[in-house]
Design a protein around this motif. Structure first.
Motif, PDB file in Angstrom:
ATOM      1  N   LEU A  24       0.804  -1.223   0.000  1.00 36.31           N
ATOM      2  CA  LEU A  24       0.000   0.000   0.000  1.00 36.31           C
ATOM      3  C   LEU A  24       0.839   1.277   0.000  1.00 36.31           C
ATOM      4  CD1 LEU A  24      -2.979  -0.988   2.335  1.00 36.31           C
ATOM      5  CD2 LEU A  24      -3.042  -0.574  -0.125  1.00 36.31           C
ATOM      6  N   PRO A  25       1.896   1.373   0.816  1.00 40.84           N
ATOM      7  CA  PRO A  25       2.702   2.598   0.739  1.00 40.84           C
ATOM      8  C   PRO A  25       3.291   2.843  -0.646  1.00 40.84           C
ATOM      9  CG  PRO A  25       3.205   1.407   2.738  1.00 40.84           C
ATOM     10  CD  PRO A  25       2.331   0.514   1.921  1.00 40.84           C
ATOM     11  N   LEU A  26       3.760   1.791  -1.310  1.00 44.52           N
ATOM     12  CA  LEU A  26       4.330   1.954  -2.649  1.00 44.52           C
ATOM     13  C   LEU A  26       3.263   2.390  -3.649  1.00 44.52           C
ATOM     14  CD1 LEU A  26       6.788  -1.077  -2.917  1.00 44.52           C
ATOM     15  CD2 LEU A  26       7.384   1.343  -2.950  1.00 44.52           C
ATOM     16  N   LEU A  27       2.065   1.833  -3.541  1.00 44.27           N
ATOM     17  CA  LEU A  27       1.004   2.198  -4.472  1.00 44.27           C
ATOM     18  C   LEU A  27       0.556   3.641  -4.267  1.00 44.27           C
ATOM     19  CD1 LEU A  27      -1.249  -1.000  -4.603  1.00 44.27           C
ATOM     20  CD2 LEU A  27       0.764  -0.403  -5.968  1.00 44.27           C
ATOM     21  N   VAL A  28       0.432   4.041  -3.006  1.00 48.29           N
ATOM     22  CA  VAL A  28       0.054   5.431  -2.728  1.00 48.29           C
ATOM     23  C   VAL A  28       1.136   6.385  -3.228  1.00 48.29           C
ATOM     24  CG1 VAL A  28      -0.416   7.104  -0.898  1.00 48.29           C
ATOM     25  CG2 VAL A  28      -1.411   4.817  -0.771  1.00 48.29           C
ATOM     26  N   ALA A  29       2.404   6.036  -2.988  1.00 48.36           N
ATOM     27  CA  ALA A  29       3.506   6.881  -3.463  1.00 48.36           C
ATOM     28  C   ALA A  29       3.521   6.958  -4.982  1.00 48.36           C
ATOM     29  CB  ALA A  29       4.829   6.329  -2.945  1.00 48.36           C
TER      30      ALA A  29
END
Length: 367
Positions: A31-36
């Motif tokens: 999730l952090p990578l996708l949001v970034a």
């Protein structure tokens, strides 16, 4: 309470609290990578989440195991830091998918791993970790008080034994801040379209990124994951089969707005550590991603505090660096990881991969 069913692989699917907590273990870095990625490129986050949701469910049912479905970290990391545009990311993902499908069908994965050399692959992982850390510093500098507060939350949760959950907590706090700014979004089904965020563009950067990613994918997502399936679940799954399923995933998802995806030993180990034992974890996580896709609006994403995003990338980069160095032993291997990582940071990840692979091959021939 647990409910059990049978999967297409003949294994039982369970839907229980442990399967749910195991599913969350795989989302810590996803999730952090996708949001970034969505915050720094033109990618459509709802379409990306649909892709992850669908293929979590597909491969959970197909393999009957809590197999991970993760972003291809080298390509996603390069896109986040601006080395690749979304169009180049899409092209690299399609190219990688086609190659993975071909080598999987031809049974060439094991041979590729021997040629490239694991220290070189680990060096690419380290290079991407350094690039993500650089991007994290840039994002955090925009609002230092928020960044410091986020790091404090991560540190406190880690001290009391909730290090893995800390990323999801910080992500949740950032989402609450965004909702406070924009209000609750109205659920909306992502439109069905071909390349909704733009078509692919093949370039030298896309080719270099593909080469670097394939080195990581062959070693970690295919071979290491296959070994871990046997170690943790006593299931014999060949790396060529995993390569084939990753190729299918990329070729099917990217034209519909998805991003390059792969399996991974880290995600599989994360699911196991948090209690997942069947493909039911994938089904639960897939449903969760599909639900998030309904509310991941552009306005909500624009309101997400970038300094919090920097904190998330710090945690992800440190985890990726840890995974790069953990299996390394011997001075030569350590030198390869450090050297490839440094060249990747200061020159180019693709160049670092090629130079490292050539040097590894030459030294192996000389012995």
């Amino acid at each position: 309470m647990a409910y059990s069913f049978r999967s297409g692989a003949g294994s039982a699917l369970e839907f229980s609290t442990s399967e749910l907590t195991g599913a969350l273990g795989d989302s810590v870095t996803v999730l952090p990578l996708l949001v970034a990625l969505a915050a720094t490129t033109s990618v459509s986050l709802p379409h990306v989440l649909v892709g992850f949701g669908v293929f979590q469910i597909v491969w959970g049912l197909y393999y009957g195991l809590p197999l991970s479905v993760e972003p291809m970290k080298a390509l996603i990391g390069l896109a986040i830091v601006g080395t690749l545009t979304y169009a180049e990311l899409a092209a690299a993902g399609l190219l990688a998918g086609g190659i993975l499908l071909a080598v999987g069908k031809l049974g060439l994965v094991g041979r590729l791993q021997r040629v490239v050399g694991e220290p070189v692959i680990r060096g690419v992982q380290f290079a991407v970790a350094l690039l993500l850390l650089e991007a994290a510093v840039d994002l955090s500098a925009g609002n230092l008080p928020v960044a410091i507060g986020g790091l404090a939350v991560v540190g406190l949760l880690a001290m009391v034994g909730y290090r893995q959950a800390s990323v999801l907590v910080v992500l949740g706090l950032g989402a609450l801040a965004a909702v406070a700014t924009t209000g609750l979004p109205t659920p909306q089904v992502p439109a069905l379209a071909v390349f909704p965020a733009g078509g692919p563009t093949l370039s030298s950067a896309a080719l270099e990124g593909t080469v670097a990613q394939l080195g990581m994918t062959v070693g970690n997502a295919a071979i290491a994951t296959a070994l871990l399936c046997g170690d943790l679940y006593d299931r014999e799954i060949s790396p060529d089969t995993l390569s084939t399923s990753m190729g299918v995933t990329c070729l099917a998802a990217i034209p519909l707005g998805g991003v390059p995806m792969c399996h991974g030993s880290g995600g599989l180990a994360g699911k196991y550590a948090f209690g997942a034992r069947t493909g039911g974890a994938n089904v639960l996580l897939g449903v969760g991603y599909l639900a998030l896709a309904l509310v991941a609006t552009g306005a909500l994403l624009a309101a997400f505090p970038l300094a919090v995003l920097g904190v998330l990338l710090v945690v992800v980069s440190l985890e990726l660096a840890r995974a790069a160095f953990e299996p390394v032993s011997g001075r030569r291997s350590l030198a390869f990881v450090l050297g490839v990582g440094a060249v990747g940071l200061f020159v180019n990840v693709g160049v670092a991969f090629v130079l490292g692979a050539v040097l590894f091959w030459a030294l192996a021939r000389a012995e």
